[in-house]
Design an enzyme around this catalytic site. Structure first.
Site, PDB file in Angstrom:
ATOM      1  N   LYS A  42     -30.122 -66.928  85.378  1.00  0.00           N
ATOM      2  CA  LYS A  42     -31.147 -65.913  85.181  1.00  0.00           C
ATOM      3  C   LYS A  42     -31.645 -65.473  86.550  1.00  0.00           C
ATOM      4  O   LYS A  42     -31.600 -66.231  87.513  1.00  0.00           O
ATOM      5  CB  LYS A  42     -32.327 -66.495  84.397  1.00  0.00           C
ATOM      6  CG  LYS A  42     -32.068 -66.710  82.921  1.00  0.00           C
ATOM      7  CD  LYS A  42     -33.238 -67.418  82.257  1.00  0.00           C
ATOM      8  CE  LYS A  42     -34.513 -66.592  82.297  1.00  0.00           C
ATOM      9  NZ  LYS A  42     -34.413 -65.372  81.445  1.00  0.00           N
ATOM     10  N   CYS A 128     -33.949 -53.451  90.791  1.00  0.00           N
ATOM     11  CA  CYS A 128     -35.403 -53.616  90.735  1.00  0.00           C
ATOM     12  C   CYS A 128     -36.107 -52.488  91.484  1.00  0.00           C
ATOM     13  O   CYS A 128     -35.630 -52.025  92.521  1.00  0.00           O
ATOM     14  CB  CYS A 128     -35.812 -54.947  91.364  1.00  0.00           C
ATOM     15  SG  CYS A 128     -35.245 -56.369  90.433  1.00  0.00           S
ATOM     16  N   VAL A 189     -21.170 -53.059  85.443  1.00  0.00           N
ATOM     17  CA  VAL A 189     -22.423 -52.358  85.634  1.00  0.00           C
ATOM     18  C   VAL A 189     -23.568 -53.144  85.011  1.00  0.00           C
ATOM     19  O   VAL A 189     -23.378 -53.913  84.071  1.00  0.00           O
ATOM     20  CB  VAL A 189     -22.397 -50.956  84.999  1.00  0.00           C
ATOM     21  CG1 VAL A 189     -21.359 -50.088  85.658  1.00  0.00           C
ATOM     22  CG2 VAL A 189     -22.135 -51.008  83.482  1.00  0.00           C
ATOM     23  N   ASN A 190     -24.773 -52.876  85.565  1.00  0.00           N
ATOM     24  CA  ASN A 190     -25.987 -53.340  84.925  1.00  0.00           C
ATOM     25  C   ASN A 190     -26.230 -52.448  83.699  1.00  0.00           C
ATOM     26  O   ASN A 190     -25.459 -51.529  83.420  1.00  0.00           O
ATOM     27  CB  ASN A 190     -27.151 -53.271  85.909  1.00  0.00           C
ATOM     28  CG  ASN A 190     -28.220 -54.312  85.635  1.00  0.00           C
ATOM     29  OD1 ASN A 190     -28.458 -54.671  84.486  1.00  0.00           O
ATOM     30  ND2 ASN A 190     -28.876 -54.791  86.680  1.00  0.00           N
ATOM     31  N   GLY A 215     -23.593 -54.028  75.650  1.00  0.00           N
ATOM     32  CA  GLY A 215     -22.737 -54.232  74.499  1.00  0.00           C
ATOM     33  C   GLY A 215     -21.582 -53.245  74.441  1.00  0.00           C
ATOM     34  O   GLY A 215     -21.395 -52.409  75.334  1.00  0.00           O
ATOM     35  N   GLY A 241     -19.685 -55.104  80.943  1.00  0.00           N
ATOM     36  CA  GLY A 241     -20.202 -54.039  80.096  1.00  0.00           C
ATOM     37  C   GLY A 241     -19.459 -53.967  78.780  1.00  0.00           C
ATOM     38  O   GLY A 241     -18.445 -53.284  78.665  1.00  0.00           O
ATOM     39  N   THR A 264     -23.699 -59.781  76.596  1.00  0.00           N
ATOM     40  CA  THR A 264     -24.203 -59.602  75.239  1.00  0.00           C
ATOM     41  C   THR A 264     -23.401 -60.384  74.212  1.00  0.00           C
ATOM     42  O   THR A 264     -23.959 -60.883  73.227  1.00  0.00           O
ATOM     43  CB  THR A 264     -24.216 -58.100  74.891  1.00  0.00           C
ATOM     44  OG1 THR A 264     -25.046 -57.415  75.835  1.00  0.00           O
ATOM     45  CG2 THR A 264     -24.754 -57.862  73.499  1.00  0.00           C
TER      46      THR A 264
END
Length: 300
Positions: A42, A128, A189-190, A215, A241, A264
């Site tokens: 995390k 961020c 990718v984020n 997802g 992704g 995911t």
């Protein structure tokens, strides 16, 4: 099945993505960490964070939206409470995801982790918002990204992988900025900024209003972005992704990824990372692929 990402050898190209695998120790009785390529912690910040109010996760037609808000225990607690347990798990490859709202925040996290044993690499979250510059995300401003990466790369004692935001006009350009600033690898990718509305209440379904979409819905876009980045930089790419099957991971590698991250899918199947790696092994055997690394960039 072995691949090499920025000098870090992985026994498999399949990595558990940040934010979906806790701090690793939570999955110890479910997944053998020595059987997967690596896992990403995390996001770790200088101080503990509580995250956003609920509801902050919803299911979508082909994935999920989340606005967790980077809730975490803080880097010092991670080093003191989680890392000793991870060091006892032989073969576990730990990638520490780090973030901050100023460059100085990120530098302090890195300095603390530099003195800790048991970490193979850093993944720098560039999505961020920089509070020193009016909340503009590092990953959408070339100048801010250059400063963030160059300064953190200078401080880091381990390889630095930069996690890129897809919410930009040209992700290839941002990848070049990261590479020129010293990044050893990029991951992409984020999540995509998204919105869902409850039509009965006429209110956002997530308390934060917007959230990040992940997802299967985003996979074709993510694969295209990996392909674009692979033509723009020479450093390793870790793609992610919407990967839920071995075939998805192989598609990312053919587009140019050296390795992949699975996120995911772990919510539906906590053993997804291991199962996808096993599926890739079987696919390679059935297609007479001797080295999985040969798939990277092999699209005709």
């Amino acid at each position: 099945m072995r691949v090499n990402v920025a000098g870090v050898e992985l026994r498999s190209p399949v990595i558990a993505a940040s934010g979906t695998f806790g701090y690793g120790v939570e999955f110890d009785e479910i997944v053998s960490l020595d059987r997967i390529g690596a896992f990403v912690t995390k996001g770790l910040s200088r101080e503990p964070m509580q995250g956003n109010p609920t509801p902050r996760i919803i299911e979508t037609a082909a994935g999920m939206m989340n606005a967790i808000g980077l809730q975490n225990m803080g880097v010092r607690a991670f080093v003191e409470e989680k890392l000793p347990k991870l060091r006892q798990m032989k073969g576990a490859v730990v990638i520490a995801n780090i973030f901050g709202y100023t460059v100085e925040d990120c530098l302090e996290v890195i300095h603390i982790l530099n003195d800790a044993e048991g970490i193979a690499m850093y993944e720098l979250n560039a999505s961020c918002p920089n509070t020193s510059h009016g909340g503009i995300a590092f990953g959408v401003d070339p100048g801010l990204l250059n400063e963030l990466v160059s300064r953190t790369r200078g401080a880091a004692h381990r390889p630095l992988m930069v996690k890129l935001s897809p919410n930009v006009t040209s992700i290839a350009q941002m990848a070049r900025v990261a590479a020129d600033a010293g990044a050893d690898a990029v991951s992409l990718v984020n999540t995509f900024v998204s919105l869902a509305i409850d039509i009965e209440t006429r209110r956002p379904r997530i308390a934060n209003v917007t959230g990040g979409l992940s997802g299967p819905a985003i996979k074709p876009i993510a694969v295209r972005m990996v392909y674009d980045v692979a033509r723009a930089v020479k450093i390793p790419i870790v793609g992610m992704g919407g990967i839920v099957r071995a075939e998805d991971a192989i598609e990312f590698m053919m587009a140019g990824a050296t390795a992949v991250q699975v996120g995911t899918a772990s919510y539906a199947d906590p053993r997804a990372v291991e199962n996808i790696a096993n599926g890739m092994r079987k696919w390679c055997a059935s297609h007479h692929v001797e080295h999985v690394s040969s798939l990277t960039g092999s699209m005709g």
